[in-house]
Design an enzyme around this catalytic site. Sequence first.
Site, PDB file in Angstrom:
ATOM      1  N   SER A 123       0.099 -16.602  33.596  1.00 32.70           N
ATOM      2  CA  SER A 123       0.288 -18.178  33.820  1.00 32.70           C
ATOM      3  C   SER A 123       1.819 -18.555  33.098  1.00 32.70           C
ATOM      4  CB  SER A 123      -0.609 -18.784  33.637  1.00 32.70           C
ATOM      5  OG  SER A 123      -1.801 -18.165  34.172  1.00 32.70           O
ATOM      6  N   HIS A 183      -3.567  -5.211   0.791  1.00 36.65           N
ATOM      7  CA  HIS A 183      -2.995  -5.758   1.927  1.00 36.65           C
ATOM      8  C   HIS A 183      -2.980  -7.444   1.913  1.00 36.65           C
ATOM      9  CE1 HIS A 183      -2.326  -2.280   4.335  1.00 36.65           C
ATOM     10  NE2 HIS A 183      -3.147  -1.650   3.522  1.00 36.65           N
ATOM     11  N   GLU A 220      -1.999  -9.420   4.155  1.00 36.91           N
ATOM     12  CA  GLU A 220      -2.196 -10.110   5.566  1.00 36.91           C
ATOM     13  C   GLU A 220      -3.774  -9.990   5.883  1.00 36.91           C
ATOM     14  OE1 GLU A 220      -1.305  -5.549   5.940  1.00 36.91           O
ATOM     15  OE2 GLU A 220      -1.079  -7.085   4.673  1.00 36.91           O
ATOM     16  N   CYS A 243       0.903  -1.081   0.106  1.00 32.52           N
ATOM     17  CA  CYS A 243      -0.143   0.034  -0.102  1.00 32.52           C
ATOM     18  C   CYS A 243       1.090   1.302  -0.039  1.00 32.52           C
ATOM     19  CB  CYS A 243      -0.917  -0.040   1.200  1.00 32.52           C
ATOM     20  SG  CYS A 243      -2.202   1.106   1.014  1.00 32.52           S
ATOM     21  N   ASP A 260      -1.299 -15.009  29.993  1.00 35.59           N
ATOM     22  CA  ASP A 260       0.174 -14.668  29.755  1.00 35.59           C
ATOM     23  C   ASP A 260       0.954 -14.544  31.098  1.00 35.59           C
ATOM     24  OD1 ASP A 260      -0.835 -13.667  27.286  1.00 35.59           O
ATOM     25  OD2 ASP A 260      -1.478 -11.781  28.061  1.00 35.59           O
ATOM     26  N   GLY A 279      -3.743 -14.635  36.769  1.00 32.36           N
ATOM     27  CA  GLY A 279      -4.521 -15.863  36.444  1.00 32.36           C
ATOM     28  C   GLY A 279      -4.868 -15.974  35.140  1.00 32.36           C
ATOM     29  N   GLY A 280      -4.265 -14.963  34.090  1.00 29.23           N
ATOM     30  CA  GLY A 280      -4.605 -15.095  32.745  1.00 29.23           C
ATOM     31  C   GLY A 280      -3.617 -16.038  32.087  1.00 29.23           C
TER      32      GLY A 280
END
Length: 512
Positions: free
Chosen positions: A231, A169, A171, A80, A229, A226-227
């Site tokens: 963990s 694009h 992607e 682009c 990431d 606790g999520g």
Amino acid sequence: MSKILILDFGSQYTNVLAKKIRLLSVFCEVLPWNTPLEDILQESPSGLIFSGGPHSVYQENSPKVDREIYNANIPILGVCYGMQLIARDFGSEVRGGENEFGYTPIVFYPGKLFQGLVDKDAFHTEIRMSHCDSVTVPPKDFFITASSQHCPVAAIEYPEKKLFGLQFHPEVSDSQGIGDTILSNFVKHICRASETWKIETIEKQLIQRIKEQVGEKERVLLGLSGGVDSSVLAVLLHNALGDRLSCVFVDTGLLRKNEVEEVKQQFLSLGLEIIVEDASETFFYELSGIQDPEQKRKIIGSTFIEVFDKVSKNLEVQWLAQGTIYSDVIESAKSCDATQVIKSHHNVGGLPEKLNLKLLEPLRFLFKDEVRALGKVLGLPEVFISRHPFPGPGLGVRVLGEIRKEYVEIVKHADSIFIEELKKANLYDKVSQAFAVFLPVKSVAVKGDCRHYGYTIALRAVESSDFMTACWSPLSREFLNRCSSRIINEIPEVSRVVYDISDKPPATIEWE
């Protein structure tokens, strides 16, 4: 290790592009557009990609590159704005013309980028266009490899110089595998990048990097949420540092129902003891009267750090570890000044200058799906890996406007009902993220033949592979009716439930 570098000119899709390349098992990193040429060459990239962006190349102060980059014998793909920049640098004219947005009929002609798509003469298909400017004619020595009705120069190539351009694009335009094929041709066949980006290798590299960064006698403090990431990061740090890791779980008062006890049990099952710090009163005090969402995020972030700083003094730690991932960094401040900040993330925004700990963010260049894959390699139970993302500011960004304890309790209850129903219907793992939002507006209802004036709850469920873009999930009418009925009947303060049908973009996943 082979790598592809993306020079970011401000496209909202730059990091989606980076993820697509990593899915080809090739490392990809995003750099600001104005990164000095010397620094780029020191990276020894297998290839370069110029991203899209919101500017016009003919504007006086538009982002530009050092033209010596074209003499470095490195394959370059312009997307682009990136294609328009290449065309202008080689003497072509770029001008504003007829806009093209959405799926557009296009013709591909034979070219190195389109191997496997165009066998002989031409290939007709549709591709997603999103541009206001166009290249009028191809530069000297370039030839056209794609055209649309309003964009005759939709793709260009100069094979001898290894220069390529796409007006669309790849992607985000992949309805038939077209974008993936184009990127694979560039990365693997033109750049000849080797497939060295594998999750097993990443694990070893991250552990080695942590050991090199943290001194032999230094300790690390990790804040658990606790999520997924935090963990994954906890297990990664434990593998690298052993008992030199101290895990602290801060009860902000803005957590999901039963979160504190669940987190304690989860980490005890992994052999990790955690310290629980109840700072809920502090958070509610600091947030009292605050309505602006950006200000709320920064207050939550700075308060979080202050609590950690206080706890760290009793633990004799030198490092603060955070589960920051690539999308957090992107949304807080795009990697170049050509884009606007969408929202601050509490992990990376609002950090006080007086921070008394060094910051350790081992996951900051991994996308969410890569973090999940790393979790599997580390042996985390599926309950950790498949859990929906939860924002760092917690329910603070799911209570619109001022945060009050009573509002938090309402949204906490509504959220638990929604998640419970998703799991009962075997839908939890089919949506990427789901939650309830408290709206501080009241509407009239009838409960038990009496007039009722209560609050509104919004339910949101989205489907996404990378959380950079997302589509709202088309949950059935029967399911939503069941959730609505339970919420209104079980929470006396609520009189109305609505369902959010907004995609990202334009909406963000969280409401604030």
